[in-house]
Design a protein around this motif. Structure first.
Motif, PDB file in Angstrom:
ATOM      1  N   ARG A  93      -5.439  31.238 -19.976  1.00  0.00           N
ATOM      2  CA  ARG A  93      -4.192  31.189 -20.739  1.00  0.00           C
ATOM      3  C   ARG A  93      -3.387  29.958 -20.351  1.00  0.00           C
ATOM      4  N   ALA A  94      -3.251  29.704 -19.068  1.00  0.00           N
ATOM      5  CA  ALA A  94      -2.487  28.545 -18.589  1.00  0.00           C
ATOM      6  C   ALA A  94      -3.122  27.236 -19.072  1.00  0.00           C
ATOM      7  N   LEU A  97      -8.221  29.867 -28.210  1.00  0.00           N
ATOM      8  CA  LEU A  97      -9.350  30.720 -27.870  1.00  0.00           C
ATOM      9  C   LEU A  97      -8.998  32.190 -28.046  1.00  0.00           C
ATOM     10  N   VAL A  98      -9.986  32.945 -28.488  1.00  0.00           N
ATOM     11  CA  VAL A  98      -9.893  34.404 -28.569  1.00  0.00           C
ATOM     12  C   VAL A  98     -10.954  34.952 -27.629  1.00  0.00           C
ATOM     13  N   LEU A  99     -10.533  35.798 -26.688  1.00  0.00           N
ATOM     14  CA  LEU A  99     -11.483  36.485 -25.818  1.00  0.00           C
ATOM     15  C   LEU A  99     -11.724  37.872 -26.390  1.00  0.00           C
ATOM     16  N   SER A 125      -0.423  42.082 -20.945  1.00  0.00           N
ATOM     17  CA  SER A 125      -0.312  42.435 -22.369  1.00  0.00           C
ATOM     18  C   SER A 125       1.061  42.070 -22.936  1.00  0.00           C
ATOM     19  N   LEU A 126       2.028  41.804 -22.079  1.00  0.00           N
ATOM     20  CA  LEU A 126       3.345  41.364 -22.546  1.00  0.00           C
ATOM     21  C   LEU A 126       3.390  39.868 -22.802  1.00  0.00           C
ATOM     22  N   THR A 127       2.538  39.096 -22.127  1.00  0.00           N
ATOM     23  CA  THR A 127       2.570  37.639 -22.251  1.00  0.00           C
ATOM     24  C   THR A 127       1.428  37.072 -23.080  1.00  0.00           C
ATOM     25  N   SER A 128       0.349  37.801 -23.206  1.00  0.00           N
ATOM     26  CA  SER A 128      -0.781  37.379 -24.031  1.00  0.00           C
ATOM     27  C   SER A 128      -0.996  38.442 -25.092  1.00  0.00           C
ATOM     28  N   GLY A 150      -2.344  24.898 -26.838  1.00  0.00           N
ATOM     29  CA  GLY A 150      -3.139  25.902 -27.512  1.00  0.00           C
ATOM     30  C   GLY A 150      -2.660  27.314 -27.239  1.00  0.00           C
ATOM     31  N   SER A 151      -3.576  28.265 -27.390  1.00  0.00           N
ATOM     32  CA  SER A 151      -3.234  29.670 -27.206  1.00  0.00           C
ATOM     33  C   SER A 151      -4.467  30.445 -26.771  1.00  0.00           C
TER      34      SER A 151
END
Length: 123
Positions: free
Chosen positions: A73-74, A51-53, A102-105, A81-82
């Motif tokens: 995300r989880a 998914l893209v938000l 922003s560091l993890t996603s 997925g991602s």
């Protein structure tokens, strides 16, 4: 009398069977987060695990909105997925930076760029 809560509009564009762009417009907060959570849960249940938000039209996000992003995300990771975040405005970007999200996603300048970064499907 309390002010009316902001309305959050959620629209989805499906790209291939396992990926979709979810575009948001409006404030993502405790009053509106249920709309997003419902849409994301439905997409994952339908097999769309990448998914893209698209956050370009989200001027404000509070801790409830942030929590919904982290839960999404989880959930996508749980299914292999991602979740990518696209085009956050200055206020939302600041929240994502301050909380370390922003560091993890990954953050992308546009939903097109984010979608292009989604891993290729294994055949």
């Amino acid at each position: 009398m309390s002010p009316e809560p902001e309305v959050l509009t959620v629209s989805t564009t499906v790209h291939e069977a396992d990926r979709a762009v979810v575009s948001l417009a409006g404030e993502l907060d405790a009053d509106t987060v249920a709309v997003l959570q419902h849409q994301l849960a439905t997409l994952v249940l339908q097999g769309r695990k990448h998914l893209v938000l698209d956050l370009a039209l989200v001027p404000f996000m509070d801790s409830a909105g942030l929590n919904s992003v982290l839960r999404a995300r989880a959930e996508t990771l749980r299914y292999g997925g991602s979740l990518a975040l696209a085009a956050p405005g200055p206020a939302v970007r600041r929240l994502l930076d301050l909380t370390g999200v922003s560091l993890t996603s990954p953050l992308y300048a546009s939903s097109t760029e984010a979608l292009a970064a989604v891993p290729a499907r294994a055949e």
